[in-house]
Design an enzyme around this catalytic site. Structure first.
Site, PDB file in Angstrom:
ATOM      1  N   GLY A 241       0.730  -1.217  -0.071  1.00 53.08           N
ATOM      2  CA  GLY A 241      -0.105   0.190  -0.024  1.00 53.08           C
ATOM      3  C   GLY A 241       0.615   1.324  -0.080  1.00 53.08           C
ATOM      4  O   GLY A 241       2.062   1.077   0.183  1.00 53.08           O
ATOM      5  N   CYS A 268       5.512  -5.496   1.730  1.00 58.20           N
ATOM      6  CA  CYS A 268       5.838  -4.274   1.491  1.00 58.20           C
ATOM      7  C   CYS A 268       5.344  -3.515   2.764  1.00 58.20           C
ATOM      8  O   CYS A 268       5.753  -3.252   3.622  1.00 58.20           O
ATOM      9  CB  CYS A 268       5.392  -3.728   0.164  1.00 58.20           C
ATOM     10  SG  CYS A 268       6.003  -2.331  -0.401  1.00 58.20           S
ATOM     11  N   LEU A 269       4.278  -2.273   2.635  1.00 55.68           N
ATOM     12  CA  LEU A 269       3.321  -1.904   3.651  1.00 55.68           C
ATOM     13  C   LEU A 269       3.005  -2.679   4.659  1.00 55.68           C
ATOM     14  O   LEU A 269       3.230  -2.307   5.963  1.00 55.68           O
ATOM     15  CB  LEU A 269       2.540  -0.915   3.139  1.00 55.68           C
ATOM     16  CG  LEU A 269       1.729   0.034   4.273  1.00 55.68           C
ATOM     17  CD1 LEU A 269       2.499   1.204   4.506  1.00 55.68           C
ATOM     18  CD2 LEU A 269       0.451   0.582   3.521  1.00 55.68           C
ATOM     19  N   GLY A 312       8.915   3.676  -0.194  1.00 53.57           N
ATOM     20  CA  GLY A 312       9.652   4.797   0.245  1.00 53.57           C
ATOM     21  C   GLY A 312      10.045   4.988   1.621  1.00 53.57           C
ATOM     22  O   GLY A 312      10.625   5.889   2.322  1.00 53.57           O
ATOM     23  N   HIS A 353       8.294  -7.440  -3.518  1.00 55.16           N
ATOM     24  CA  HIS A 353       7.141  -8.004  -4.246  1.00 55.16           C
ATOM     25  C   HIS A 353       7.354  -9.199  -4.706  1.00 55.16           C
ATOM     26  O   HIS A 353       7.687  -9.219  -5.921  1.00 55.16           O
ATOM     27  CB  HIS A 353       6.475  -7.013  -5.100  1.00 55.16           C
ATOM     28  CG  HIS A 353       5.857  -5.713  -4.487  1.00 55.16           C
ATOM     29  ND1 HIS A 353       4.547  -5.758  -4.259  1.00 55.16           N
ATOM     30  CD2 HIS A 353       6.489  -4.363  -4.079  1.00 55.16           C
ATOM     31  CE1 HIS A 353       4.238  -4.588  -3.848  1.00 55.16           C
ATOM     32  NE2 HIS A 353       5.414  -3.677  -3.494  1.00 55.16           N
ATOM     33  N   GLU A 355       5.102 -11.331  -5.708  1.00 55.72           N
ATOM     34  CA  GLU A 355       4.298 -11.402  -6.847  1.00 55.72           C
ATOM     35  C   GLU A 355       4.610 -10.787  -8.095  1.00 55.72           C
ATOM     36  O   GLU A 355       4.065 -11.042  -9.228  1.00 55.72           O
ATOM     37  CB  GLU A 355       3.002 -11.095  -6.386  1.00 55.72           C
ATOM     38  CG  GLU A 355       2.532  -9.473  -6.616  1.00 55.72           C
ATOM     39  CD  GLU A 355       3.471  -8.554  -5.499  1.00 55.72           C
ATOM     40  OE1 GLU A 355       3.253  -7.438  -5.854  1.00 55.72           O
ATOM     41  OE2 GLU A 355       4.062  -9.086  -4.682  1.00 55.72           O
TER      42      GLU A 355
END
Length: 383
Positions: A241, A268-269, A312, A353, A355
């Protein structure tokens, strides 16, 4: 061919880039970032993790294979705008159904071409990610500079609440068999039920879960731990996200209550929120990691994988000591944290990621690891 409209990209630091407009007309603003992937512009545009950002593609030739409905990662583009060196005048691919420029016109994405993307990338690498305004209407540099300076920082910004689904839904579609490069056959048999918290989930994550024998139910980011546990899931997945993970306080609170109750996998997020829930901290990177060629090393095996990345913010590895989590992966470009795990709490996360979409499939095995973790395999989350 009619002459293209002029377009102007102005950064908050005063940098000015004159170019030609493509896609929709208008004005957009956000954090300006760069992505080093050579392809995947359609997946990048529709990745909710790019909400609030204007994306510069460092590869100089964009749009040459067109777009299609199969490769979108969400229902609509989430980028604020796109910056390219050269927009291909021809879209040639047997899967293409539309040109990139026409698609952007239809979906409302503003683009600029014909600028020196190498110069822009150097500005972002040297000075760090900076806010900017891209306009096909206002061509006054001073006006756009002031607008760019007024844009709030990404630090402290909760964007997950903006991109999350409004209602829960189920997903049962694996990767299409006709796709090239499918590294796994779909696992048949009993499906393990997974609740996927949607902080900005990509469709290829859901396809990957299904392909690995998992049955995801996607829920809004604001769903409580009690509501999730009432669904009696076999595991919980925390999605990617946009924005600052520390600002997603409701997600951190929910995951904190889920720790130790059910197996958890975060990307990730979701990885960052998992770390925050355990008591660690995150911080903003200078210009972030965005591309399809980032090397990551797994500590336990020494294996190096080339990964797709888009973030980020990153977990502060020094703050993991008292959390029960250990670092499991390292980004070899800058030695920042790329993975964490806690065997006792049956939880792990990665800062990249697996995926792909776009990117390599080196890390697809992590979805199989999640399945094994749910099944109670003696293989631990950190191996």
């Amino acid at each position: 061919m009619p002459a293209k409209r002029p377009a102007l990209l102005v950064l908050a630091d005063g940098s000015v880039f004159h170019g030609r407009a493509f896609g929709a007309a208008g004005e957009c603003s956000g954090e300006v970032v760069f992505n080093t992937a050579m392809s995947g512009y359609q997946e990048i545009a529709t990745d909710p993790s790019y909400a609030g950002q204007i994306v510069c593609m460092t590869y100089p030739h964009i749009g040459n294979y067109g777009v299609n409905e199969e490769d979108i990662e969400a229902g609509n583009p989430w980028i604020e705008g796109m910056v390219v060196r050269e927009l291909s005048p021809v879209a040639s691919n047997f899967r293409s159904t539309e040109e990139l420029e026409r698609w952007y016109e239809r979906t409302g994405v503003i683009g600029i071409e014909g600028i020196d993307t190498r110069r822009l990338t150097r500005v972002l690498r040297i000075d760090g990610a900076v806010n900017g305004v891209l306009s096909t209407e206002d061509q006054d540099v001073e006006s756009l500079t002031e607008k760019a300076k007024a844009i709030p920082s990404m630090a402290g910004m909760d964007l997950a609440g903006r991109v999350t689904c409004k209602e829960s839904y189920s997903w049962d579609l694996p990767w299409p068999a006709r796709w090239f490069g499918n590294p796994h056959d779909t696992i048949e048999g009993d499906k393990l039920r997974v609740v996927a918290m949607d902080f900005g989930v990509k469709r290829n994550i859901l396809r990957s879960l299904v392909t690995h024998g998992l049955e995801p139910t996607v829920v809004p980011a604001t769903t409580s731990a009690d509501e999730i546990l009432a669904m009696e899931p076999d595991g919980v997945f925390l999605s990617n996200g946009p924005g600052d993970p520390a600002a997603v306080t409701y997600g951190v609170e929910t995951v904190r209550a889920l720790l130790g109750e059910v197996p958890i996998f975060g990307i990730c997020l979701g990885h960052q929120i998992l770390a925050l829930a355990a008591g660690a901290k995150t911080y903003k990177l200078k210009f972030g990691h965005r591309g399809a060629n980032h090397p990551v090393q797994e500590h336990a095996t020494g294996r190096i994988e080339i990964t797709s990345q888009n973030h980020g913010f990153v977990v502060d590895e020094k703050t993991l000591d008292a959390t029960g989590f250990t670092a499991t992966h390292t980004n070899l470009n800058d030695m920042t944290n790329a993975g964490i795990a806690a065997d006792a709490q049956r939880a792990f996360g990665v800062q990249y990621h697996p995926e792909a979409a776009p990117g390599p499939h080196d890390a697809q095995h992590l979805f199989a690891r999640f399945r094994r973790l749910i099944q109670g395999s003696p293989e631990t989350a950190s191996v």
